[in-house]
Motif scaffolding. Structure first.
Motif, PDB file in Angstrom:
ATOM      1  N   LEU A  94      19.403   6.825  27.774  1.00 26.31           N
ATOM      2  CA  LEU A  94      20.408   5.752  27.881  1.00 26.31           C
ATOM      3  C   LEU A  94      19.852   4.430  27.395  1.00 26.31           C
ATOM      4  CD1 LEU A  94      22.116   6.528  31.323  1.00 26.31           C
ATOM      5  CD2 LEU A  94      23.182   6.570  29.060  1.00 26.31           C
ATOM      6  N   LEU A  95      18.619   4.156  27.768  1.00 26.20           N
ATOM      7  CA  LEU A  95      17.988   2.924  27.288  1.00 26.20           C
ATOM      8  C   LEU A  95      17.867   2.935  25.777  1.00 26.20           C
ATOM      9  CD1 LEU A  95      15.165   2.508  29.988  1.00 26.20           C
ATOM     10  CD2 LEU A  95      17.314   1.229  29.816  1.00 26.20           C
ATOM     11  N   ALA A  96      17.482   4.128  25.218  1.00 23.25           N
ATOM     12  CA  ALA A  96      17.365   4.213  23.760  1.00 23.25           C
ATOM     13  C   ALA A  96      18.723   4.023  23.094  1.00 23.25           C
ATOM     14  CB  ALA A  96      16.762   5.560  23.389  1.00 23.25           C
ATOM     15  N   VAL A  97      19.790   4.608  23.725  1.00 27.27           N
ATOM     16  CA  VAL A  97      21.142   4.449  23.155  1.00 27.27           C
ATOM     17  C   VAL A  97      21.589   2.982  23.215  1.00 27.27           C
ATOM     18  CG1 VAL A  97      23.570   5.046  23.534  1.00 27.27           C
ATOM     19  CG2 VAL A  97      21.826   6.823  23.599  1.00 27.27           C
ATOM     20  N   SER A  98      21.246   2.275  24.314  1.00 26.35           N
ATOM     21  CA  SER A  98      21.598   0.838  24.426  1.00 26.35           C
ATOM     22  C   SER A  98      20.897   0.038  23.349  1.00 26.35           C
ATOM     23  CB  SER A  98      21.213   0.325  25.816  1.00 26.35           C
ATOM     24  OG  SER A  98      21.935   1.000  26.818  1.00 26.35           O
ATOM     25  N   ALA A  99      19.587   0.371  23.154  1.00 22.88           N
ATOM     26  CA  ALA A  99      18.854  -0.344  22.088  1.00 22.88           C
ATOM     27  C   ALA A  99      19.458  -0.050  20.731  1.00 22.88           C
ATOM     28  CB  ALA A  99      17.386   0.060  22.136  1.00 22.88           C
ATOM     29  N   MET A 100      19.871   1.189  20.513  1.00 23.94           N
ATOM     30  CA  MET A 100      20.489   1.546  19.227  1.00 23.94           C
ATOM     31  C   MET A 100      21.830   0.827  19.052  1.00 23.94           C
ATOM     32  SD  MET A 100      21.361   5.340  17.820  1.00 23.94           S
ATOM     33  CE  MET A 100      19.657   5.808  18.006  1.00 23.94           C
ATOM     34  N   LYS A 101      22.546   0.695  20.182  1.00 18.08           N
ATOM     35  CA  LYS A 101      23.836  -0.008  20.113  1.00 18.08           C
ATOM     36  C   LYS A 101      23.648  -1.463  19.700  1.00 18.08           C
ATOM     37  CE  LYS A 101      28.061  -0.429  22.830  1.00 18.08           C
ATOM     38  NZ  LYS A 101      28.692  -0.173  24.149  1.00 18.08           N
ATOM     39  N   GLU A 102      22.635  -2.108  20.273  1.00 18.07           N
ATOM     40  CA  GLU A 102      22.323  -3.492  19.879  1.00 18.07           C
ATOM     41  C   GLU A 102      21.933  -3.562  18.427  1.00 18.07           C
ATOM     42  OE1 GLU A 102      19.330  -4.742  22.565  1.00 18.07           O
ATOM     43  OE2 GLU A 102      20.663  -4.861  24.320  1.00 18.07           O
ATOM     44  N   MET A 162      23.000  -1.598  16.102  1.00 21.66           N
ATOM     45  CA  MET A 162      24.243  -1.434  15.346  1.00 21.66           C
ATOM     46  C   MET A 162      25.006  -2.742  15.284  1.00 21.66           C
ATOM     47  SD  MET A 162      24.375   1.655  14.236  1.00 21.66           S
ATOM     48  CE  MET A 162      26.099   1.935  13.898  1.00 21.66           C
ATOM     49  N   LEU A 163      24.984  -3.540  16.375  1.00 22.90           N
ATOM     50  CA  LEU A 163      25.640  -4.857  16.356  1.00 22.90           C
ATOM     51  C   LEU A 163      24.954  -5.788  15.363  1.00 22.90           C
ATOM     52  CD1 LEU A 163      26.288  -5.335  20.207  1.00 22.90           C
ATOM     53  CD2 LEU A 163      27.959  -4.768  18.428  1.00 22.90           C
ATOM     54  N   ASP A 164      23.633  -5.731  15.350  1.00 20.93           N
ATOM     55  CA  ASP A 164      22.895  -6.561  14.369  1.00 20.93           C
ATOM     56  C   ASP A 164      23.258  -6.142  12.958  1.00 20.93           C
ATOM     57  OD1 ASP A 164      21.684  -7.918  16.428  1.00 20.93           O
ATOM     58  OD2 ASP A 164      19.895  -6.616  16.465  1.00 20.93           O
ATOM     59  N   ILE A 165      23.361  -4.835  12.751  1.00 22.13           N
ATOM     60  CA  ILE A 165      23.730  -4.353  11.413  1.00 22.13           C
ATOM     61  C   ILE A 165      25.139  -4.815  11.057  1.00 22.13           C
ATOM     62  CG2 ILE A 165      24.192  -2.273  10.064  1.00 22.13           C
ATOM     63  CD1 ILE A 165      21.948  -0.918  11.656  1.00 22.13           C
ATOM     64  N   SER A 166      26.050  -4.832  12.067  1.00 20.77           N
ATOM     65  CA  SER A 166      27.432  -5.285  11.818  1.00 20.77           C
ATOM     66  C   SER A 166      27.452  -6.762  11.435  1.00 20.77           C
ATOM     67  CB  SER A 166      28.276  -5.023  13.076  1.00 20.77           C
ATOM     68  OG  SER A 166      29.587  -5.466  12.886  1.00 20.77           O
ATOM     69  N   ASP A 167      26.615  -7.576  12.136  1.00 22.52           N
ATOM     70  CA  ASP A 167      26.523  -9.007  11.790  1.00 22.52           C
ATOM     71  C   ASP A 167      26.005  -9.181  10.376  1.00 22.52           C
ATOM     72  OD1 ASP A 167      27.479  -9.599  14.278  1.00 22.52           O
ATOM     73  OD2 ASP A 167      25.479  -9.838  15.190  1.00 22.52           O
ATOM     74  N   ILE A 168      24.975  -8.408  10.051  1.00 22.08           N
ATOM     75  CA  ILE A 168      24.407  -8.513   8.688  1.00 22.08           C
ATOM     76  C   ILE A 168      25.446  -8.102   7.667  1.00 22.08           C
ATOM     77  CG2 ILE A 168      22.653  -7.555   7.151  1.00 22.08           C
ATOM     78  CD1 ILE A 168      20.834  -7.314   9.643  1.00 22.08           C
ATOM     79  N   ILE A 172      30.322   0.247   5.230  1.00 19.38           N
ATOM     80  CA  ILE A 172      29.249   0.179   6.242  1.00 19.38           C
ATOM     81  C   ILE A 172      29.824  -0.234   7.568  1.00 19.38           C
ATOM     82  CG2 ILE A 172      27.195  -1.108   6.930  1.00 19.38           C
ATOM     83  CD1 ILE A 172      26.395  -1.150   3.955  1.00 19.38           C
ATOM     84  N   GLN A 173      30.747  -1.210   7.533  1.00 20.72           N
ATOM     85  CA  GLN A 173      31.353  -1.652   8.788  1.00 20.72           C
ATOM     86  C   GLN A 173      32.145  -0.516   9.443  1.00 20.72           C
ATOM     87  OE1 GLN A 173      33.591  -5.166   7.726  1.00 20.72           O
ATOM     88  NE2 GLN A 173      31.779  -6.533   7.814  1.00 20.72           N
ATOM     89  N   GLN A 174      32.855   0.266   8.602  1.00 16.46           N
ATOM     90  CA  GLN A 174      33.581   1.408   9.165  1.00 16.46           C
ATOM     91  C   GLN A 174      32.621   2.401   9.817  1.00 16.46           C
ATOM     92  OE1 GLN A 174      35.941   3.051   6.018  1.00 16.46           O
ATOM     93  NE2 GLN A 174      37.361   1.307   5.941  1.00 16.46           N
ATOM     94  N   VAL A 175      31.514   2.724   9.097  1.00 17.42           N
ATOM     95  CA  VAL A 175      30.519   3.679   9.641  1.00 17.42           C
ATOM     96  C   VAL A 175      29.922   3.145  10.927  1.00 17.42           C
ATOM     97  CG1 VAL A 175      28.288   4.772   9.238  1.00 17.42           C
ATOM     98  CG2 VAL A 175      29.988   4.713   7.407  1.00 17.42           C
ATOM     99  N   GLU A 186      32.453   3.518  13.703  1.00 16.95           N
ATOM    100  CA  GLU A 186      32.482   4.899  14.194  1.00 16.95           C
ATOM    101  C   GLU A 186      31.225   5.228  14.991  1.00 16.95           C
ATOM    102  OE1 GLU A 186      33.025   7.370  10.830  1.00 16.95           O
ATOM    103  OE2 GLU A 186      35.136   6.803  10.511  1.00 16.95           O
ATOM    104  N   GLY A 187      30.043   4.746  14.533  1.00 19.04           N
ATOM    105  CA  GLY A 187      28.796   4.997  15.264  1.00 19.04           C
ATOM    106  C   GLY A 187      28.825   4.365  16.635  1.00 19.04           C
ATOM    107  N   GLU A 188      29.436   3.151  16.717  1.00 15.51           N
ATOM    108  CA  GLU A 188      29.523   2.512  18.019  1.00 15.51           C
ATOM    109  C   GLU A 188      30.390   3.329  18.968  1.00 15.51           C
ATOM    110  OE1 GLU A 188      30.941  -1.370  17.209  1.00 15.51           O
ATOM    111  OE2 GLU A 188      28.980  -2.164  16.593  1.00 15.51           O
ATOM    112  N   LYS A 189      31.524   3.851  18.412  1.00 14.44           N
ATOM    113  CA  LYS A 189      32.379   4.682  19.253  1.00 14.44           C
ATOM    114  C   LYS A 189      31.609   5.912  19.751  1.00 14.44           C
ATOM    115  CE  LYS A 189      36.752   3.320  17.069  1.00 14.44           C
ATOM    116  NZ  LYS A 189      37.928   3.794  16.298  1.00 14.44           N
TER     117      LYS A 189
END
Length: 672
Positions: free
Chosen positions: A469-477, A479-485, A538-541, A544-547
């Motif tokens: 779960l911690l790894a998934v939370s870090a991955m989620k963050e 993904m947010l950074d990637i979305s901002d970029i 990329i934003q679409q992917v 979907e990854g966030e979902k």
């Protein structure tokens, strides 16, 4: 007259029986002794014949061996002389002449040298031959342990007599081979020596070689034929290098043959004697024993007649006195002059008549007393009969009561046996339950251990889920950074697109000079469009990854919650299994206590059963004793009745005896 005739007939019968009885015993003893002596003589003569044959075979073989040894010693002496000094042919001839004179069985002597030359006494066997090619020459040189070589029977030619070669090697002073000296023993002369051996009238000796061929025989012509006797069992034993004694059949006649084998000479001496001759000697000895036995039997019969007659005469007198004694005359006495058993018999008869007379007088005095005693006995018997009848009645009642007690004891024994069997079955069931409880406890302990191990694994899984779960939370963050970029890239793309549009406008303004810059502006616009498209994808992917990340995170949270609940459930199951083990231990202890109580009950039941058995045995003994008492009382009652009856008879017998006593005459009158 009738008494005298009867005594005479009795006397002749005793004499005949005694005489012929003793004579028959003596004849039987003599026949038995004669049969035994005859058998022993037969065995002794056969054994003596065997010993004679064995000694003859041994002595004959020893004599033949000694003659051969004598020839060997003579040849060795010649070999020693030949080695130590030079000997001329004339000297050799002279020595050979002396040797032939000393040993009559030698038919020829020969000296063969190493170069093939030879000197022969008295003549050469053939015109020309090489002695080195002969067997006796080569075998003599090959000797290692034997003093000389003795060959088989052979012939130089068909015209010569068979002979045997005895050869000794010759050596020089240096030890080199010089030749061989050989003595030829004539088979006919050897047969002459064998012919001198005689065993009885039919016995003779013969020599056979290791091949079963006849070498020497008293019949020289038969020996010269050299027949093969290997079909005879005795010869087969000799061929097998054995010695012994056996039966031999020759020309349809049986012979007893002793045979001995000499390994050095490779000969066998067979000495035979006809079985018929031995049997004739046995028959002659048996006939002599029979004749002596008959003569002795006749003399013994004469002596026995007089001896028996002397013994029977006093017996006649005893018979006459006994006849008078049987007629009631007790006054006679016997007078015998001899000091033997007859004198003892007469003295015993005189004492007997005196004692009988005194006894009869005493009987007369006792008869009156017996009459009175018989009356008292009859009265006592009647009283005893009444008392014993009452005792029998009481004893039968007591026996009936003891039978009823025995029946009750048997019922108690049956009930105790039933209780014992039930307790044995309960003990067996309790032991089975204890075994099953122990097995259940072991399985429960094993399941508790498995649950504890599963609980540990579930804790590890929960920890791994939390880490995930911690790894998934870090991955989620991330993904947010990637979305901002991606938004920044999209913004830059838009600006680049606007810049391209401005550059195209400026290029169109510049005209011909701005064509190149317009091309660049188009490429930049195209690049900006592609960048915008890629950024949108990329934003679409990412969306979907966030979902999916949210779904995975939700599932992992659900799994973590389920894992925690499973851990709690396992803890509860562990506590339950622990309680089950404790309860199982408690049940096991209770079962063991029940088993011990059952064992004690079984032991007490056995003790009760043993005591019941002892009581039953005692009751049986009492019943047996009562039955014996009843039987004894009944028997005593029957005896009492019989005794009562006998007392009456006793009175009658006493009266009859009183009349019989008057028959005897007790006045003593000595006989002449």
């Amino acid at each position: 007259m009738p008494q005298t005739k009867k005594s005479s007939i009795h006397y002749r019968s005793i004499f005949t029986r005694l005489f012929f009885g003793i004579l028959a015993m003596v004849v039987g003893m003599m026949v038995t002794a004669g049969f035994f002596i005859g058998n022993q003589s037969d065995a002794m003569l056969h054994e003596k014949s065997r010993q004679q044959l064995s000694q003859a075979a041994h002595s004959t073989l020893a004599e033949a061996s000694n003659r051969v040894h004598s020839i060997v010693v003579t040849l060795q002496s010649f070999a020693s002389t030949y080695k130590n000094s030079k000997v001329s042919n004339s000297q050799v001839f002279g020595i050979f002449t002396d040797l032939a004179a000393q040993h009559p069985t030698i038919s020829e002597l020969q000296l063969a040298t190493a170069d093939g030359k030879y000197v022969t006494f008295p003549s050469s066997p053939i015109d020309a031959y090489d002695p080195r090619e002969s067997e006796w020459y080569s075998q003599a040189l090959a000797l290692s342990q034997q003093p000389a070589y003795v060959s088989d029977v052979f012939q130089f030619s068909e015209t010569e007599f068979p002979k045997i070669a005895v050869s000794v090697p010759l050596f020089t002073e240096d030890g080199d081979t010089a030749g061989v000296v050989v003595a030829f023993v004539s088979v006919p002369k050897l047969s002459e020596f064998i012919g001198t051996i005689k065993i009885g009238q039919t016995g003779y000796a013969m020599i056979v070689d290791q091949k079963g061929t006849l070498v020497a025989h008293p019949d020289k012509n038969y020996a010269l034929q050299r027949p093969s006797l290997d079909q005879l069992p005795v010869v087969q034993e000799v061929m097998a290098e054995k010695s012994g004694i056996d039966l031999l059949t020759l020309d349809q006649a049986d012979y007893l043959a002793a045979y001995q084998y000499e390994p050095w000479l490779r000969w066998g001496i067979i000495v035979t004697q006809g079985v018929s001759e031995v049997e004739r000697e046995v028959e002659l000895l048996q006939l002599t024993i029979l004749t002596v036995s008959l003569i002795g039997l006749a003399a013994l019969a004469v002596l026995l007649f007089g001896f028996v007659r002397k013994i029977v005469n006093p017996i006649k007198e005893v018979q006459q006195k006994m006849t008078a004694f049987s007629n009631g005359n007790l006054s006679l006495s016997m007078q015998v002059q001899t000091n033997d058993e007859l004198r003892q018999l007469a003295d015993s008869f005189n004492r007997m008549t005196g004692q009988i007379g005194s006894i009869i007088s005493k009987i007369q005095h006792v008869i009156s007393d017996v009459k009175q005693v018989a009356k008292h006995v009859e009265a006592g018997s009647r009283r005893s009969h009444d008392v014993q009848s009452e005792v029998v009645h009481v004893t039968e009642q007591l026996s009936h009561e003891m039978d009823e007690q025995q029946t009750q004891i048997t019922e108690i024994h049956t009930h105790v046996n039933g209780i014992t069997q039930e307790m044995n079955r309960i003990t067996s069931l309790m032991q089975t339950a204890v075994g099953q409880n122990l097995e259940s406890r072991q399985q429960t302990s094993s399941a508790s251990d498995s649950i504890q191990q599963l609980q540990v694994e579930m804790v590890k899984i929960s920890e791994d889920m939390r880490t995930s779960l911690l790894a998934v939370s870090a991955m989620k963050e991330s993904m947010l950074d990637i979305s901002d970029i991606s938004g920044m890239i999209l913004d830059i793309s838009k600006r680049t697109k606007l810049l391209s549009l401005n550059a195209r406008i400026e290029a169109s303004r510049a005209g011909q000079a701005g064509l190149g810059f317009g091309v660049v502006a188009d490429e930049i616009g195209l690049l900006s469009a592609q960048t915008e498209t890629a950024t949108s994808r990329i934003q679409q992917v990412i969306a979907e990854g966030e979902k999916r990340m949210e779904h995975v995170s939700h599932c992992m949270q659900t799994t973590d919650t389920a894992t925690l609940e499973a851990i709690q459930t396992l803890q509860q199951a562990t506590e339950t299994f622990t309680n089950t083990v404790q309860i199982s231990d408690t049940l096991t202890g209770q079962f063991q206590a029940i088993d011990q109580l059952s064992t004690h009950i079984h032991q007490h039941s056995q003790l009760i059963l043993e005591r019941v058995d002892a009581l039953s045995a005692s009751a049986l003994e009492v019943i047996g004793g009562m039955q014996q008492a009843v039987a004894s009382n009944q028997e005593s009652l029957s005896y009492s009745q019989q005794f009562l009856h006998d007392s009456g008879k006793l009175t009658f017998i006493v009266e009859d005896l009183e009349q019989e006593i008057r028959f005897f005459q007790t006045t003593k009158t000595p006989s002449a």
